[in-house]
Design a protein around this motif. Sequence first.
Motif, short mmCIF file in Angstrom:
data_model
loop_
_atom_site.label_atom_id
_atom_site.label_comp_id
_atom_site.label_asym_id
_atom_site.label_seq_id
_atom_site.Cartn_x
_atom_site.Cartn_y
_atom_site.Cartn_z
N ALA A 101 41.55 15.24 79.53
CA ALA A 101 40.52 14.70 80.42
C ALA A 101 39.28 15.59 80.47
N ARG A 102 39.37 16.82 79.92
CA ARG A 102 38.24 17.74 79.94
C ARG A 102 37.64 17.99 78.56
N LEU A 104 35.51 17.29 75.45
CA LEU A 104 34.35 16.47 75.12
C LEU A 104 34.19 16.26 73.62
N GLY A 141 31.67 7.62 73.55
CA GLY A 141 32.92 6.87 73.46
C GLY A 141 32.89 5.71 72.48
N ILE A 204 31.22 5.63 78.00
CA ILE A 204 31.60 6.63 78.99
C ILE A 204 30.37 7.49 79.29
N SER A 205 30.37 8.16 80.42
CA SER A 205 29.25 9.03 80.77
C SER A 205 29.35 10.35 80.01
N GLN A 207 29.74 13.15 81.19
CA GLN A 207 30.74 14.02 81.82
C GLN A 207 32.17 13.56 81.56
N GLN A 208 32.34 12.34 81.04
CA GLN A 208 33.68 11.83 80.78
C GLN A 208 34.15 12.24 79.39
N SER A 209 35.45 12.25 79.21
CA SER A 209 36.05 12.79 78.00
C SER A 209 36.32 11.72 76.95
N ALA A 212 40.12 11.48 76.42
CA ALA A 212 40.85 10.58 77.31
C ALA A 212 40.68 9.13 76.88
N ARG A 213 39.47 8.77 76.44
CA ARG A 213 39.24 7.40 75.96
C ARG A 213 40.03 7.16 74.68
#
Length: 224
Positions: A101-102, A104, A141, A204-205, A207-209, A212-213
């Motif tokens: 989740a962290r 990038l 993403g 995804i933004s 800041q999003q991983s 995770a996607r």
Amino acid sequence: MAASSLGFEAQASGVFLNANGDVLTARHAVTGCASLYVVKDARVVTASLRAVSDETDVAVLATALKPVLSAVFSRTELPSDRSVAVFAEAYSRLLRMPDRARVLSNAMTVAMTSPNEGRDLQLLSGVKPGASGSPVLGVGGLLLGIVVERVAGAPGTAEAVLLQSGNPAKAAGATSVRAVSSSVIKRFLRAHGIDFSESDAAQISMQQSPAARAFTLGVGVICG
């Protein structure tokens, strides 16, 4: 590399293309198999070949799975004259990645001296066997391609090692990875009437991983 609590092991990876459960993967990972399975979380289902490319290392599996999300292809080609941060990893390793989740990015594209339209992507990546068919995601993403092989030296100059499980010792020292580009894949999908989505809008933004996607979009592929 156990891919589920049921003890199945995924030799390769794939990515959901649409709400019908079609899965994009590497052709070499699914040809010549007596049976095919796809694993998602703790569920394992049978799969069948829906389409196989005669020209490049891609294939599509039909499954009964209903994905939470399916991939969105990048409508625009990557810039070829500079390197771009991306994420690519085998589904079996994503299962065990506690900090996904962290994360990038974990790879970079290799800058080209000529336009990349219709060409393969070259990555600098630490992916291991089992990554064949895994999605290459940009920071937004979007799907930029799928991993198909690892190269023992500089792009185009050394023998390639297919990224199915089975020869991790040989593949361990390689750093250059080849991926089939989104433009090539989209032409193949259109030719076979397979639904997919494309956009230039980030999914995804910042800041999003993407890791995770990738886990949400990805599956493990089992050649029986």
